[in-house]
Design a protein around this motif. Structure first.
Motif, short mmCIF file in Angstrom:
data_model
loop_
_atom_site.label_atom_id
_atom_site.label_comp_id
_atom_site.label_asym_id
_atom_site.label_seq_id
_atom_site.Cartn_x
_atom_site.Cartn_y
_atom_site.Cartn_z
N TYR A 9 0.84 -1.19 0.00
CA TYR A 9 0.00 0.00 0.00
C TYR A 9 0.89 1.25 0.00
O TYR A 9 1.84 1.34 0.78
CB TYR A 9 -0.92 0.02 1.22
CG TYR A 9 -2.07 -0.95 1.15
CD1 TYR A 9 -3.38 -0.51 1.02
CD2 TYR A 9 -1.84 -2.33 1.21
CE1 TYR A 9 -4.44 -1.41 0.95
CE2 TYR A 9 -2.89 -3.24 1.15
CZ TYR A 9 -4.19 -2.77 1.02
OH TYR A 9 -5.23 -3.67 0.95
N VAL A 12 -0.43 7.95 1.21
CA VAL A 12 -0.79 9.21 0.56
C VAL A 12 -1.67 10.02 1.50
O VAL A 12 -2.32 9.48 2.39
CB VAL A 12 -1.54 8.99 -0.77
CG1 VAL A 12 -0.68 8.27 -1.79
CG2 VAL A 12 -2.85 8.25 -0.54
N PRO A 14 -5.07 12.53 1.92
CA PRO A 14 -6.35 12.62 1.20
C PRO A 14 -6.29 13.57 0.01
O PRO A 14 -6.95 13.32 -1.01
CB PRO A 14 -7.31 13.13 2.28
CG PRO A 14 -6.72 12.66 3.57
CD PRO A 14 -5.24 12.77 3.36
N LEU A 17 -4.55 11.78 -2.86
CA LEU A 17 -5.26 10.59 -3.33
C LEU A 17 -5.95 10.85 -4.67
O LEU A 17 -5.95 9.98 -5.54
CB LEU A 17 -6.29 10.16 -2.29
CG LEU A 17 -7.14 8.93 -2.65
CD1 LEU A 17 -6.27 7.69 -2.83
CD2 LEU A 17 -8.21 8.68 -1.59
N LYS A 18 -6.52 12.02 -4.84
CA LYS A 18 -7.20 12.34 -6.09
C LYS A 18 -6.28 12.19 -7.29
O LYS A 18 -6.64 11.59 -8.31
CB LYS A 18 -7.77 13.76 -6.02
CG LYS A 18 -8.47 14.21 -7.29
CD LYS A 18 -9.05 15.59 -7.11
CE LYS A 18 -9.73 16.07 -8.38
NZ LYS A 18 -10.34 17.41 -8.22
N ARG A 20 -3.49 10.42 -7.39
CA ARG A 20 -3.02 9.03 -7.50
C ARG A 20 -4.07 8.13 -8.12
O ARG A 20 -3.74 7.10 -8.73
CB ARG A 20 -2.61 8.50 -6.12
CG ARG A 20 -1.41 9.22 -5.51
CD ARG A 20 -0.15 9.04 -6.35
NE ARG A 20 0.22 7.67 -6.51
CZ ARG A 20 1.01 7.01 -5.66
NH1 ARG A 20 1.50 7.63 -4.58
NH2 ARG A 20 1.33 5.75 -5.86
N LEU A 21 -5.33 8.47 -7.97
CA LEU A 21 -6.39 7.64 -8.53
C LEU A 21 -6.57 7.83 -10.03
O LEU A 21 -7.29 7.08 -10.68
CB LEU A 21 -7.72 7.95 -7.82
CG LEU A 21 -7.88 7.38 -6.40
CD1 LEU A 21 -9.21 7.81 -5.81
CD2 LEU A 21 -7.76 5.87 -6.39
N PHE A 29 -3.76 2.01 -1.43
CA PHE A 29 -3.29 3.24 -0.81
C PHE A 29 -3.53 3.20 0.70
O PHE A 29 -4.55 2.68 1.16
CB PHE A 29 -4.00 4.44 -1.42
CG PHE A 29 -3.96 4.48 -2.91
CD1 PHE A 29 -2.87 5.00 -3.58
CD2 PHE A 29 -5.01 3.96 -3.66
CE1 PHE A 29 -2.82 5.02 -4.96
CE2 PHE A 29 -4.97 3.96 -5.04
CZ PHE A 29 -3.87 4.50 -5.70
N VAL A 31 -4.26 5.81 3.21
CA VAL A 31 -4.65 7.22 3.24
C VAL A 31 -4.46 7.76 4.66
O VAL A 31 -5.03 7.24 5.62
CB VAL A 31 -6.11 7.39 2.80
CG1 VAL A 31 -6.47 8.87 2.73
CG2 VAL A 31 -6.35 6.72 1.45
#
Length: 259
Positions: A9, A12, A14, A17-18, A20-21, A29, A31
């Protein structure tokens, strides 16, 4: 190093995260402030936040097989581990889940974060306890968060209608408050709600049940049935994918992008 970092995992925030997605469509991940999130597949027909049961997390055999099969059918699945399960994974020691209200609050935090990242609707669901939490969230969402987006639907694998051997302690009092479509995938021999018991309940019209022949709570049939757990899980995910797709006709391919 934590169990999740050792399992691959990527840690990252939050906010990160956007980004990375965006790529790849699948990934794991950790988070910060939230916990582990595993993203499986591509949202061709829909996207589902799916929570684990009381005794096993997202890395259990059932969860891995169910989620992989559903992702193969065009439903992107986002799996989480609640904090008590994270402690179990880190220490290797079993522990009971906290009061359901605490787990529900944690589920709501995950939904708020993930729903804000994607353009399309985010379905919810879970295995057993995770499914109960999802139905509770669906029943309370409009009352507690009227400004938030509406949950489009719920998918549950093995709903715990009652504790085993105590069929009078039903967990259905919140169901009438749920307005979205619900799909309950249930083994015929599930000790948390056998077919002959559940068929006697007065369930709301928006709740659809799909019975898995001779299956138990983990969809395991008896050998004499001639079936296998793999076959029943595959059957369950086929029904689930069709259900999500039927209620997501306006979900376009563009909704796989982030907001």
């Amino acid at each position: 190093m934590s169990h999740y970092l050792l399992s691959g995992y990527a840690e990252v925030s939050p906010q990160v995260l956007k980004d990375r997605l965006k790529y790849p469509s699948s990934g794991c991940f950790l988070v910060q402030g939230m916990g582990p999130l595993a993203v499986h597949g591509h949202a061709k027909f829909g996207r589902l936040l799916f929570a684990h049961g009381a005794g096993a997390g997202q890395q259990s055999f059932f969860m891995r097989q169910f989620v992989t099969s559903l992702a193969d059918r065009g439903i992107q699945v986002l799996c989480i581990d609640f904090p008590y399960m994270q402690q179990m994974q880190e220490t290797g020691k079993r522990r009971p889940p906290p009061p359901i209200a605490q787990t529900l609050a944690q589920f709501a935090e995950w939904y708020a974060l993930l729903d804000s990242l994607f353009e399309g609707p985010l379905w919810i669901g879970g295995k057993s306890m995770g499914g109960r939490v999802a139905t509770l969230f669906a029943s309370q969402q409009l009352a507690s968060e009227p400004s938030s987006s509406t949950v489009p639907g719920v998918v549950v694998a093995g709903y715990p209608f009652h504790p085993p051997k105590t069929p009078h302690k039903l967990r259905l009092e919140h169901w009438p408050a749920i307005t979205c479509p619900m799909l309950i995938l249930q083994g015929e021999r599930d000790p948390f709600g056998r077919q002959e018991e559940v068929e006697g309940y007065a369930l709301p019209a928006n709740a659809q049940l799909s019975w898995l022949k001779d299956g138990d709570h983990d969809f395991k049939p008896r050998r004499v049935s001639g079936l296998t757990q793999t076959v029943l899980i595959d059957e369950a995910t086929q029904v689930a994918a069709s259900f999500v797709r039927a209620y997501s006709q306006d979900l376009k391919e563009e909704s796989n992008t982030l907001v």
